[in-house]
Enzyme design. Structure first.
Site, PDB file in Angstrom:
ATOM      1  N   LYS A 151       4.771   9.552   8.770  1.00  0.00           N
ATOM      2  CA  LYS A 151       4.640   9.028  10.128  1.00  0.00           C
ATOM      3  C   LYS A 151       5.684   9.595  11.106  1.00  0.00           C
ATOM      4  O   LYS A 151       5.497  10.671  11.648  1.00  0.00           O
ATOM      5  CB  LYS A 151       4.643   7.507  10.091  1.00  0.00           C
ATOM      6  N   ASP A 174       9.395   2.849  -0.513  1.00  0.00           N
ATOM      7  CA  ASP A 174       8.380   3.524   0.288  1.00  0.00           C
ATOM      8  C   ASP A 174       8.655   3.167   1.750  1.00  0.00           C
ATOM      9  O   ASP A 174       8.291   2.098   2.224  1.00  0.00           O
ATOM     10  CB  ASP A 174       6.980   3.079  -0.140  1.00  0.00           C
ATOM     11  N   TYR A 228       0.862  -1.187   0.000  1.00  0.00           N
ATOM     12  CA  TYR A 228       0.000   0.000   0.000  1.00  0.00           C
ATOM     13  C   TYR A 228       0.896   1.232   0.000  1.00  0.00           C
ATOM     14  O   TYR A 228       1.857   1.303   0.772  1.00  0.00           O
ATOM     15  CB  TYR A 228      -0.884  -0.007   1.253  1.00  0.00           C
TER      16      TYR A 228
HETATM   17  N1  PLP Z   1       3.026   4.217   2.241  1.00  0.00           N
HETATM   18  C1  PLP Z   1       2.967   3.305   3.230  1.00  0.00           C
HETATM   19  C2  PLP Z   1       3.960   2.195   3.255  1.00  0.00           C
HETATM   20  C3  PLP Z   1       1.996   3.410   4.226  1.00  0.00           C
HETATM   21  O1  PLP Z   1       1.944   2.481   5.192  1.00  0.00           O
HETATM   22  C4  PLP Z   1       1.084   4.480   4.180  1.00  0.00           C
HETATM   23  C5  PLP Z   1       0.037   4.615   5.207  1.00  0.00           C
HETATM   24  O2  PLP Z   1      -0.142   3.817   6.076  1.00  0.00           O
HETATM   25  C6  PLP Z   1       1.183   5.411   3.136  1.00  0.00           C
HETATM   26  C7  PLP Z   1       2.170   5.253   2.195  1.00  0.00           C
HETATM   27  C8  PLP Z   1       0.244   6.559   3.059  1.00  0.00           C
HETATM   28  O3  PLP Z   1       0.518   7.476   4.066  1.00  0.00           O
HETATM   29  P1  PLP Z   1      -0.624   8.483   4.575  1.00  0.00           P
HETATM   30  O4  PLP Z   1      -1.663   7.668   5.228  1.00  0.00           O
HETATM   31  O5  PLP Z   1       0.118   9.405   5.497  1.00  0.00           O
HETATM   32  O6  PLP Z   1      -1.128   9.201   3.363  1.00  0.00           O
END
Ligand code: PLP
Length: 429
Positions: A267, A239, A144
């Site tokens: 985060k 990511d 994700y």
């Molecule tokens: N990338 C990863 C690996 C994530 O776990 C998340 C959210 O949990 C995101 C991107 C998206 O981040 P946000 O919820 O701050 O938009």
């Protein structure tokens, strides 16, 4: 446990907010029941509006690595706040943040702050496309990367919980540009690059998959992807929104010794405030506006209060031994849970990285998305509620990683394992 006030709030929320929540997984859809509403949080604990206390293994989905309401983070926020909440012109804290990130993560020679992980990943693939002049993006089943159109193709966690392969509203023309392959499958990646390598702008991956429970990379897998991207001129994007600053100070790229071209963060660098960032090789990042033509902007990007919270958190996690302690605690918890499950005769397996873990209601090993999906989600739901009743809050989905913080000590872990003994016994019945 009394949930009267939470129930009343959820009833009001459902009338006005889709599903009663501002982010889908919070609604408890995959585990059943209703969410509790938070009153406050401190250290390893969440307190709800009915006065119940929970050991929290979600940590606001990752940011709270130092523990909730850490006094030093709160003091930094208070200090910044007194100077004003947003300026719309550059401020010194943005420079300090860029210096901190580029120092801690050497592959990031330049960095741009945004307001969420979603913005970070959207921006990173724009850079990959803009810099290569190519359109295709490669991602992995169960990973994700936020809710951008290009990523909602076989995405994990929330989307998977709702059983949606793709989201309505994502045009086919765009979804067609996202190629999805199985994580940890060396040959699938090689084959795809052999076929269409010269059309691939970038490959984006959660180096440890935290959105399909918690799946670790096979030995040499990330190196294999690095080599493929280099050979075919594609941009390798890690990511690290979840893994960054958690599984090692320098994230998964430090832990596995692989250098991506671009990285995305969120985060932890916001310490609980809304923040994201993307960064990488100077030659790529210099193509971002206004120094280059690839456009990306944000009214609140680099917000001083958010920078202050993030900088204070980064300061705390640079204490000597911080990540070693987090790793020890993670093993202590997972070993204890596995022992409790064995005692109760429940098929159960954990996966671990420092500060992050996966819980599976099946025997191990778990190395692929298919393995993760074979976990018994019904049993997880039962276990989740049995633990909640005993004051332990796990991620409300069988497809989400759990998180530890520095505030999770012996007492919290002992409480959790004690609760797990009787929760597993319930599941075994
Ligand atoms: N990338 C990863 C690996 C994530 O776990 C998340 C959210 O949990 C995101 C991107 C998206 O981040 P946000 O919820 O701050 O938009």
């Amino acid at each position: 446990m009394n949930h009267e006030r939470s129930h009343a709030l959820f009833t009001r929320a459902q009338a006005l907010i889709p599903g009663g929540v501002n982010s889908p997984v919070r609604a408890f859809k995959s585990v059943g029941g209703e969410p509790f509403f938070a009153q406050r949080a401190e250290g390893a604990y969440l307190f709800d509006v009915d006065g119940n206390r929970y050991v929290d293994y979600v940590g606001s989905w990752g940011p709270m690595i130092a523990g909730h309401a850490h006094p030093e983070v709160l003091a930094a926020v208070e200090g910044a706040m007194r100077n004003g909440l947003s300026f719309g012109v550059p401020n010194a804290l943005e420079v300090e943040m860029a210096e901190a990130i580029t120092r801690i993560v050497p592959s990031c020679e330049m960095v741009r702050m945004v307001n969420s992980g979603t913005e970070a990943t959207l921006s990173a693939i724009r850079v990959a496309r803009g810099a290569t002049g190519r359109s295709r993006i490669v991602k992995f089943e169960g990973c994700y990367h936020g809710h951008g159109d290009s990523f909602l193709v076989k995405a994990g966690s929330g989307v998977m919980t709702l059983g949606l392969p793709n989201s309505p509203g994502v045009p086919d023309a765009l979804a067609d540009l996202t190629m999805t392959i199985p994580y940890n499958d060396f040959d699938a990646a090689t084959r795809l690059f052999d076929e269409i390598g010269d059309e691939i702008a970038g490959l984006i991956i959660e180096p440890i998959v935290g959105n399909a429970n918690c799946i670790l990379p096979r030995e040499g897998y990330l190196q294999h992807l690095r080599a493929l991207c280099t050979k075919h001129g594609a941009v390798l994007i890690f990511d690290e929104v979840m893994t960054g600053f958690r599984v090692a100070l320098g994230g998964a790229q430090q832990r596995y010794e692989v250098t991506p071209d671009l990285s995305t963060f969120g985060k932890i660098i916001g310490g609980g405030m809304p923040v994201g960032a993307y960064g990488g090789r100077r030659e790529l990042m210099a193509q971002v506006a206004p120094s280059g033509p690839i456009y990306q902007a944000g009214t609140l990007s680099g917000n001083p209060v958010a920078m202050a919270a993030g900088l204070a958190t980064l300061e705390l996690i640079q204490a000597p031994g911080f990540h070693d302690a987090l790793e020890r605690r993670t093993h202590q918890l997972c070993d204890g849970l596995e022992a409790a499950a064995r005692e109760a005769g429940v098929a159960f397996h954990t996966t671990r990285a420092p500060g992050m873990f996966g819980l599976y209601f099946r025997e191990g090993p778990v190395e692929t998305f298919e393995d993760a999906k074979a976990s018994d989600a019904g049993k997880f739901g039962q276990f989740f509620h049995a633990m909640l009743e005993r004051g332990v809050y796990l991620a409300p989905s069988a497809f989400e990683a759990g998180f530890m913080s520095a505030a999770h000590g012996d007492a919290e872990i002992a409480h959790t394992i004690l609760a797990a003994r009787s929760a597993f016994a319930e599941v075994a019945q």
